[in-house]
Design a protein around this motif. Sequence first.
Motif, mmCIF file in Angstrom:
data_model
loop_
_atom_site.group_PDB
_atom_site.id
_atom_site.type_symbol
_atom_site.label_atom_id
_atom_site.label_comp_id
_atom_site.label_asym_id
_atom_site.label_seq_id
_atom_site.Cartn_x
_atom_site.Cartn_y
_atom_site.Cartn_z
ATOM 1 N N TYR A 63 0.861 -1.182 0.000
ATOM 2 C CA TYR A 63 0.000 0.000 0.000
ATOM 3 C C TYR A 63 0.896 1.231 0.000
ATOM 4 N N SER A 84 -0.293 4.475 2.202
ATOM 5 C CA SER A 84 -0.341 4.144 3.633
ATOM 6 C C SER A 84 1.002 3.666 4.164
ATOM 7 N N LYS A 133 2.253 0.712 4.017
ATOM 8 C CA LYS A 133 2.057 -0.560 4.709
ATOM 9 C C LYS A 133 2.228 -1.713 3.739
ATOM 10 N N SER A 159 -11.598 -6.728 1.133
ATOM 11 C CA SER A 159 -11.617 -7.365 2.452
ATOM 12 C C SER A 159 -10.226 -7.393 3.064
ATOM 13 N N SER A 195 -7.915 -5.130 2.606
ATOM 14 C CA SER A 195 -7.654 -3.755 3.050
ATOM 15 C C SER A 195 -8.383 -3.445 4.346
ATOM 16 N N GLN A 196 -9.641 -3.815 4.405
ATOM 17 C CA GLN A 196 -10.428 -3.544 5.610
ATOM 18 C C GLN A 196 -9.879 -4.314 6.810
ATOM 19 N N SER A 197 -9.425 -5.523 6.595
ATOM 20 C CA SER A 197 -8.899 -6.335 7.693
ATOM 21 C C SER A 197 -7.594 -5.792 8.246
ATOM 22 N N ASN A 198 -6.936 -4.955 7.459
ATOM 23 C CA ASN A 198 -5.643 -4.417 7.886
ATOM 24 C C ASN A 198 -5.683 -2.907 8.094
ATOM 25 N N ASP A 199 -6.893 -2.402 8.330
ATOM 26 C CA ASP A 199 -7.096 -0.983 8.664
ATOM 27 C C ASP A 199 -6.569 -0.037 7.599
ATOM 28 N N ILE A 200 -6.677 -0.450 6.322
ATOM 29 C CA ILE A 200 -6.326 0.421 5.216
ATOM 30 C C ILE A 200 -7.596 1.116 4.743
ATOM 31 N N LYS A 201 -7.594 2.432 4.740
ATOM 32 C CA LYS A 201 -8.782 3.179 4.352
ATOM 33 C C LYS A 201 -9.046 3.008 2.865
#
Length: 360
Positions: A280, A283, A285, A299, A301-307
């Motif tokens: 990312y 970010s 990351k 999913s 991205s969401q699981s790893n707190d990526i906006k």
Amino acid sequence: MSRSILKTLSKTLFNTDSFSAFVAPFNKALPHTSSDDFFAAKVTHIFDNNDEIFTLSLKVDSKFYFSPGQYVELLVEMNGRFIKRCFSISSSIEQLNKHNTIDLTIKKQISGKVTPWLRQNLALNTPVAISQAKGEFILKSKAKDMLFIASGSGITPFKSLLMSHLASGELKQVTLMYFERGEKHIFVKEFEQLAQNYPNFKLVKVNTAKQGRLSVALLNKYCDDFTNRNIHLCGSANMITDNTLLLLNSSVARTQIFSEQFTSIPIADLNLKQDRIINYLKSNKTVSQVKEEQNNLLSVSQSNDIKANYGCGIGICHECKCKKHSGIVFNTKTQTYSDNGEEDIQLCISIPVTHVSLGL
């Protein structure tokens, strides 16, 4: 209609920043004229660097500009349809300023459809089009000593970087480690002339058939202070991933490593179930996925707190569209694989197949 209204309308209807970007693939006049996103160009010279690589010289629009290390999308009409491919600029800023030309150095993909066709069909004065210069593989800080690591056709942006910045006196110590099988290194005369003219530049040609790939032993032999340098990598997806991990495991900070993937992976050669790294870029990351995981990028991205923006989650609304800078994904809606280069994808219906870099 004002530009701001057009941009808003284009964003609403097509999820692109400009209408011309949406219609470009369908506009048959584009290679002959300029648009908001593309510049008219024509071929002025074409020659072979070796049996696998050739260089295309283009006369470009006077408004075109680039930063050394960037690439362009080359747009050509091929068998009645328009094709775009990304290629790094291998020439210097001085060449652009003096002659209004740029060089694109291109590797012919043996199983590819486009690059061999380009070499066979483009000729003097052939009209083409190029995008605005893109990419972040530029020297953002010149205050530190640098190590450049290139493999194969990944050497092309380094030629532009070195020829542009050494002459300006902006660089400190620079070592180029250029990995190539056999003796297929290109630009050798140019690099040797630079080494002769600038004592702060060191060229290291590595024959991988005899010396192997990048290793700690080779780093210590040719650039023993590499942990204190900014390191730029350019090559294939596997080269970038393997060498980044080697450097990180050798006490090089991630903030010292800059990379750009240059070559593509033929679909036929893909290992469809392999460990993957999702990078990312905004970010800063990195997320690892083992081969057993086949989750879509939304999913992940969401699981790893990526906006990440999202809407319907089934590929209809396009709210989750983002820029994929490199890597191959599988579209679960169309049941097709993407190209390896830069393009817009929908996160909710895209499963990473290789290592992927995203603009999130």
